[in-house]
Design an enzyme around this catalytic site. Structure first.
Site, PDB file in Angstrom:
ATOM      1  N   GLU A 135       2.606   6.493  -6.002  1.00 12.31           N
ATOM      2  CA  GLU A 135       3.900   7.180  -6.031  1.00 12.31           C
ATOM      3  C   GLU A 135       4.077   7.884  -7.382  1.00 12.31           C
ATOM      4  OE1 GLU A 135       8.388   6.154  -4.528  1.00 12.31           O
ATOM      5  OE2 GLU A 135       7.515   4.808  -6.008  1.00 12.31           O
TER       6      GLU A 135
ATOM      7  N   GLY B 159       7.338  -1.459 -12.623  1.00  9.38           N
ATOM      8  CA  GLY B 159       7.614  -2.860 -12.381  1.00  9.38           C
ATOM      9  C   GLY B 159       6.818  -3.372 -11.199  1.00  9.38           C
ATOM     10  N   ALA B 160       6.805  -2.567 -10.137  1.00  9.36           N
ATOM     11  CA  ALA B 160       6.082  -2.930  -8.923  1.00  9.36           C
ATOM     12  C   ALA B 160       6.062  -1.711  -8.017  1.00  9.36           C
ATOM     13  CB  ALA B 160       6.743  -4.118  -8.229  1.00  9.36           C
ATOM     14  N   MET B 161       5.306  -1.803  -6.925  1.00 11.58           N
ATOM     15  CA  MET B 161       5.205  -0.692  -5.976  1.00 11.58           C
ATOM     16  C   MET B 161       5.091  -1.237  -4.562  1.00 11.58           C
ATOM     17  SD  MET B 161       5.181   2.484  -5.330  1.00 11.58           S
ATOM     18  CE  MET B 161       4.922   3.277  -3.743  1.00 11.58           C
TER      19      MET B 161
ATOM     20  N   ASN C 204       3.690  -0.599  -1.741  1.00 12.58           N
ATOM     21  CA  ASN C 204       2.625  -0.261  -0.800  1.00 12.58           C
ATOM     22  C   ASN C 204       2.752  -1.152   0.439  1.00 12.58           C
ATOM     23  OD1 ASN C 204       1.416   1.280  -3.025  1.00 12.58           O
ATOM     24  ND2 ASN C 204       0.812  -0.726  -3.796  1.00 12.58           N
TER      25      ASN C 204
ATOM     26  N   HIS D 275      13.174  -6.526  -4.032  1.00 13.35           N
ATOM     27  CA  HIS D 275      13.279  -5.065  -3.991  1.00 13.35           C
ATOM     28  C   HIS D 275      12.098  -4.472  -3.215  1.00 13.35           C
ATOM     29  CE1 HIS D 275      14.190  -1.071  -6.035  1.00 13.35           C
ATOM     30  NE2 HIS D 275      12.950  -0.879  -5.612  1.00 13.35           N
ATOM     31  N   GLU D 276      10.885  -4.902  -3.561  1.00 10.14           N
ATOM     32  CA  GLU D 276       9.710  -4.355  -2.881  1.00 10.14           C
ATOM     33  C   GLU D 276       9.675  -4.775  -1.417  1.00 10.14           C
ATOM     34  OE1 GLU D 276       8.404  -2.110  -4.617  1.00 10.14           O
ATOM     35  OE2 GLU D 276       9.394  -2.785  -6.439  1.00 10.14           O
TER      36      GLU D 276
ATOM     37  N   HIS E 255      11.824  -2.598   0.697  1.00 11.24           N
ATOM     38  CA  HIS E 255      11.183  -1.307   0.952  1.00 11.24           C
ATOM     39  C   HIS E 255      10.316  -1.332   2.209  1.00 11.24           C
ATOM     40  CE1 HIS E 255      12.165   1.469  -2.188  1.00 11.24           C
ATOM     41  NE2 HIS E 255      11.738   0.696  -3.176  1.00 11.24           N
TER      42      HIS E 255
END
Length: 847
Positions: free
Chosen positions: A127, A266-268, A270, A300-301, A304
């Site tokens: 991203e 922080g994180a993603m 995927n 949060h992830e 998503h």
């Protein structure tokens, strides 16, 4: 030439033309230490046979391109990060064979060698537009497809992607092949590949819709810090909550969480393959706020997976919606499903403050930004996207009601599963569920910039009761929108040494002035608190009586969220030059020792430190520094042994240490000559102490000695930061080269150095870097790339040298620079910080 940019119009044209049936991506990770082999086969249809378009590929050596069986000359077809495709058929096959480049900046496929054991670790970060650094793509979110990854790697490696990891096939030469099943339909930016000598543990979540395999991965050198039981607990709590709340099964089969090194973010999210900073596996003691934040990141992830991955924005205009929703959802889930039931207080004390700050910068923008191209996304991807967006969604929930809000979401997921949507689609679902007209609300909250200020106005009778109470709403003249606010108003009285809530009313505030007849006749409270409950997004002001009440005794207020609102209000007033920096420091020293919110304890001392170093009048600064330093020492000694407060105050004391006594304390803590009951001087605290001594010019040989104790990558990063903190011309020159010039510095090391470079009290050695900074800002974006350039420009702006001369130099640079908009943004923000500091210093001088 477009370069790596892509416009919204180009994307819309390509989306109207193409439908992408599938990607097959074959990666060979055994070819070299700097590049890897990438073969991509894309099957797609074209609605206008004979038309032309382009595919995306960045920083590659292309060996061959075949379109529908015909070879294209790479020298002619591949230019400017694009592969030109002409004469398209109704059904097409594109095959591109290339060598792509490993990244050291966290963009594309990042390669890391652990200095502890020389093990190799790879992970992808795609991203916004970086899948095209690993395979050939149509790089835009609305051209979803299915992806089949085939990976060759050393046979002892773990290889993880969006689909479940298959059993590898040994190739007989020490390598193996992993052939993954096709993914669910998804956008290119949420595909993923993680490979290397990772440690793996597996668990299973057994939920209402079936079993979800859960994988956790980390470097071998961090295995002892992988607190698997806690991470699995949080993951299961999240799935149980979201599957019930969203009324939609988890869409991607398995769920792996991989803790990776040198991570930019922080994180993603995927799909099914979430990557997170491996700093979230701490090797030293951390306060509760750290774990509360880690929990929010995990949730949060996970949010998503539905909002962003299952249903994806059509174009990056709605990036805010992905991030704002996940941000709101993670705090909502924390409160409802985990032990962190007061997370909205932490949000108010920390995260929301970043939104307020960003929204008062010259670079502010509407939450729903007009992202005309990828360069605009770079400029607008900030804490307005996250913190303000989540705050506004919280206001929307208050506006329509939680039940109707969730009902609209559930229908939205069902209607758009595995597809792309726009904000209007969500708005329609929420309007249908709630029966409320929301287009006007969306216009004033999402399509305008800036933060409102809410101030009480009142009159009293002879008995001290309100004859009138109103809320005045104002806005910055550059962003003059006055909005509708749903908010609480709380009346608190001092009773038996406590501040106790007498009454709260929930009202709608609209326009410049809103009368509150419900409170006419009420006796004036000791504390009148606007936005009680923190429902809306606005700065609030305290009247004179209320301010006196909290300065003398904020710690008497038992409600942690109400305290957070007061902390925020007084900090806003200090930044806005309405409260003297000295008074804010007095407030903090008098009350922070009794604060119970984890984020309040850890974040508010950083605000006070900024008030001391930046917002205080120069003629008062030495005295205030001394008072702050000695006050922190008292807080450390008075704190409960082993408490989070003790650890936070010790870190703050080390950061403030400049006097002979304080420097001596830091040295004694580091050497063992001073022991404080309950305070464990572990590795991370040792680095804080070493950096403190470095900043005051007293480190000697301690940096290298500490690095001998800690040869990890974290130790190397801490050592680099400590060297940059030293107050010598030689140290600053070395740090400048590392952070602003070199293209070889690993991204996390560069970030550590950049954040340590500018130090209060080092004006003489930093003064020459004003001109060097502005000269570098002209072209740093091209030299270092997006991530490292933004880090350097933001962290290394000379804010602590606040003066009218600095403002004038920044203005001159902004007027003539050829730098791209993103670079201009950071200089404009630094200039705004300086202007704010000068106003605050003038206010503090008046007392």
């Amino acid at each position: 030439m477009p370069g790596t940019n892509l416009t919204r119009d180009e994307a819309a044209t390509r989306a109207a033309l193409l439908d992408v049936s599938s990607y097959s991506v074959d990666l060979d990770l055994t070819t070299s230490e700097t590049t890897f082999a990438s073969t991509t086969t894309i099957e797609f249809t074209c609605s206008e046979p004979g038309a032309e378009t382009f595919a995306d590929l960045v920083d590659a050596t292309v060996h061959s391109i075949t379109l529908n069986g015909e070879s294209l000359d790479p020298a002619a077809a591949y230019a400017d990060s694009r592969i030109a495709l002409s004469g398209l058929a109704a059904t097409n096959t594109l095959v591109v064979v290339a060598d792509c480049t490993y990244s050291r900046t966290g963009e594309g496929l990042h390669r890391f060698v652990d200095p502890v054991d020389d093990r190799v670790y790879l992970y992808s970060q795609f991203e916004v537009p970086d899948a095209r650094r690993v395979f050939t793509t149509f790089e835009q979110p609305d051209l979803k497809s299915v992806f089949t990854f085939v990976v060759r790697a050393p046979e002892q490696w773990k290889v993880v992607s969006n689909s479940p990891t298959p059993a590898p096939t040994a190739l007989g030469d020490g390598t193996a092949r992993w052939e993954f099943e096709p993914t669910k339909r998804m956008s290119t930016y949420i595909t993923a590949l993680v490979a290397g000598e990772y440690h793996e543990v597996q668990d299973v979540y057994q939920g209402k819709h079936g079993d979800i395999p859960l994988g956790h991965y980390c470097r071998q050198s961090l295995v002892e810090h992988l607190d698997r039981e806690e991470l699995v607990k949080l993951t299961k709590q999240g799935f149980e909550f979201f599957e019930e709340a969203f009324d939609f099964p988890y869409p991607f089969g398995k769920y792996d969480q991989l803790y990776v090194p040198e991570y930019n973010m922080g994180a993603m999210e995927n799909a099914g393959c979430v990557t997170l900073r491996d700093e979230y596996l701490p090797r030293s003691r951390q306060p509760r706020s750290f774990y509360e934040f880690r929990c929010s990141v995990i949730l949060h992830e996970m949010a998503h997976m539905w909002f962003g991955d299952l249903v994806t924005m059509k174009w990056w205009d709605d990036l805010w919606l992905n991030e704002s929703f996940a941000e709101w959802a993670c705090y909502h889930a924390e409160v409802e499903a985990t032990e962190y039931t007061d997370s909205w207080t932490g949000f108010a004390n920390a995260r929301k403050q970043t939104g307020y700050r960003q929204d008062q910068m010259p670079s502010t923008h509407p939450i729903a930004a007009d992202n005309v191209d990828l360069q605009a996304v770079e400029v607008n991807f900030d804490m307005i996207t996250y913190a303000k967006g989540a705050s506004v969604l919280k206001q929307l929930v208050a506006w329509v009601g939680l039940d109707d809000f969730m009902a609209g979401l559930r229908q939205y997921f069902k209607d758009h599963a595995y597809g792309n949507s726009e904000f209007k689609d969500l708005l329609a679902a929420l309007e249908k569920a709630s029966g409320r007209e929301l287009a006007g609300w969306a216009k004033e909250w999402l399509q305008t910039a800036g933060v409102n200020t809410l101030t009480p106005e009142f009159a009293l009778d002879g008995e001290g009761a309100y004859t009138r109470l109103a809320v005045r709403q104002s806005a910055h003249p550059d962003w003059p929108t006055l909005r509708r606010h749903r908010l609480g108003i709380g009346l608190y009285d001092d009773r038996d040494g406590r501040l106790v809530l007498r009454r709260t009313v929930e009202v709608d505030v609209e326009g410049e002035l809103t009368e509150i007849p419900e409170l006419v006749g009420e006796t004036q409270p000791d504390l009148l608190l606007l936005n009680d409950g923190d429902l809306t997004y606005a700065k609030i002001r305290l009247d004179e009586r209320s301010l006196a009440t909290v300065v003398d005794g904020l710690s008497k207020l038992d409600d942690s969220l109400a305290r957070a609102l007061v902390w925020g209000a007084t900090w806003d007033m200090t930044r806005d030059a309405e409260m003297a920096a000295r008074d804010f420091v007095t407030l903090v020293l008098a009350n922070i020792g009794a604060e119970t919110d984890a984020w309040g304890v850890s974040r508010i001392p950083t605000y006070a430190a900024q008030a001391v170093s930046t917002f205080s009048a120069p003629e008062h600064r030495d005295e205030l520094r001394s008072r702050w330093e000695s006050g922190l020492r008292e807080l450390v000694l008075a704190a409960e042994p082993g408490s989070d407060a003790q650890l936070t105050f010790a870190r703050s004391y080390a950061a403030a240490a400049r006097s002979e006594q304080a420097v001596g304390d830091v040295e004694a803590l580091l050497d063992g000559g001073l022991e404080i009951d309950g305070l464990a001087v572990d590795q991370d605290l040792r680095w804080s102490l070493v950096t403190s001594l470095a900043a005051s010019g007293n480190a000697g040989e301690r940096i290298e000695a500490e690095l001998e104790r800690d040869r990890t990558i974290s130790g190397q990063e801490h050592a680099a930061a400590a060297r940059a903190a030293r107050p010598t011309a030689e140290a600053k020159a070395e740090a400048w080269e590392v952070a602003m010039v070199s293209t070889e510095t690993p991204n996390e090391t560069q970030r550590s150095v950049a954040m340590s470079f500018q130090r209060s009290g080092q004006d003489d050695v930093l003064a020459p870097y004003v001109e060097r900074y502005l000269a570098a800002a002209d072209d740093v974006w091209d030299r270092l790339g997006n991530k490292r350039a933004s880090t350097a420009l933001e962290a290394m702006f000379p804010r602590q040298l606040a003066s009218q001369e600095l403002l004038d130099r920044a203005d001159a640079w902004l007027a003539r620079t050829p730098a791209p908009p993103a670079a201009k943004r950071y200089v404009a923000e630094g200039r705004a910080d300086v202007a704010r500091a000068l106003a605050a210093q003038e206010r503090d001088a008046r007392g």
